[in-house]
Design a protein around this motif. Structure first.
Motif, PDB file in Angstrom:
ATOM      1  N   ALA A  95     -13.168  -1.741   5.726  1.00 40.42           N
ATOM      2  CA  ALA A  95     -11.496  -0.945   5.620  1.00 40.42           C
ATOM      3  C   ALA A  95     -11.576  -0.602   6.363  1.00 40.42           C
ATOM      4  CB  ALA A  95     -11.744  -0.409   4.186  1.00 40.42           C
ATOM      5  N   THR A  98     -10.028   3.015  -2.352  1.00 40.10           N
ATOM      6  CA  THR A  98      -8.901   2.651  -1.137  1.00 40.10           C
ATOM      7  C   THR A  98      -7.232   2.711  -1.867  1.00 40.10           C
ATOM      8  OG1 THR A  98      -9.002   0.201  -1.388  1.00 40.10           O
ATOM      9  CG2 THR A  98     -10.019   0.784   0.848  1.00 40.10           C
ATOM     10  N   GLY A 114      -7.392   8.028   0.343  1.00 39.88           N
ATOM     11  CA  GLY A 114      -8.141   7.607  -0.937  1.00 39.88           C
ATOM     12  C   GLY A 114      -8.945   8.425  -2.008  1.00 39.88           C
TER      13      GLY A 114
END
Length: 216
Positions: free
Chosen positions: A133, A73, A53
């Motif tokens: 996430a 992300t 990322g």
């Protein structure tokens, strides 16, 4: 009691700063007193890691002034992180404090309860750190971080000196990087790029550490 890894990529890379989320207190250079988690125990373990990322600085921090760190992300590259082995409830309380919500409140409980269902990304709301996430596993335990649902929509902003000093301290602690390595890493991040010179970042990343701040 469910264990999870909370993955820090901003100022929480520095353990003394992260302690303010766990036990309460004000980090050095910060403009906010944190309530702390309901469970103030320190992490069972800490690990250094990198996750796919990008690191982005955007918005305006009411704690530090200047831009805040976000995990993108979808960006190419790797983000330097630090994993803290905590309980799901602690992670919920940390995320709640990121959003100036009450530890143990509805948001914290909801987040802690949904972690087992998060396979990639789950957005709970439009707030700057209301997206969870999942970034992998460590020793069979899932790893999570919090960020914004669509980092690309945020207005880029340069981070403050105080904020960068904490991030630099965390990168030294977690990854053993020197000032030049830290400066190279941060200078490539949107929001920092073009706003801070490599020379200035190298000075900020010098070995002096911020004081721990006040803790209960």
């Amino acid at each position: 009691m469910q264990r999870v890894w909370y993955v820090a990529y901003g100022s929480n890379l520095a353990f003394d700063r992260f302690r303010c989320y766990l036990a309460g207190g004000r980090p050095a250079g910060g403009m906010r007193e944190y309530a702390g988690c309901r469970d103030t125990r320190e992490p069972e373990r800490m690990v250094s890691l990198e996750v796919p990322g990008g690191l982005v600085f955007a918005g305006e921090s009411r704690v530090w002034g200047g831009g805040m760190a976000f995990y993108d992300t979808t960006a190419p590259g790797l983000v330097a992180g630090r994993g803290y082995l905590v309980t799901a409830d602690q992670l919920g309380d940390v995320a709640a404090q990121e959003m100036r919500r009450e530890p143990g409140g509805e948001f914290a409980r909801e987040l802690a309860g949904l972690l087992t269902e998060v396979e990639s990304v789950h957005t709970m709301g439009p707030g700057r750190y209301e997206t969870v996430a999942r970034v992998g596993e460590q020793d069979g335990v899932p790893m999570f971080t919090v960020t914004h649902g669509d980092v690309a929509e945020l207005a880029l902003a340069a981070p403050s000196t105080a904020y960068l000093r904490w991030i630099a301290a965390g990168l030294r602690e977690a990854h053993g990087w020197n000032g030049a390595q830290i400066a190279d890493y941060l200078s490539a991040a949107p929001g920092v790029k073009g706003a801070w010179t490599v020379e200035a970042l190298t000075e900020i990343a010098s070995p002096r550490r911020p004081s721990p701040g006040t803790r209960r």
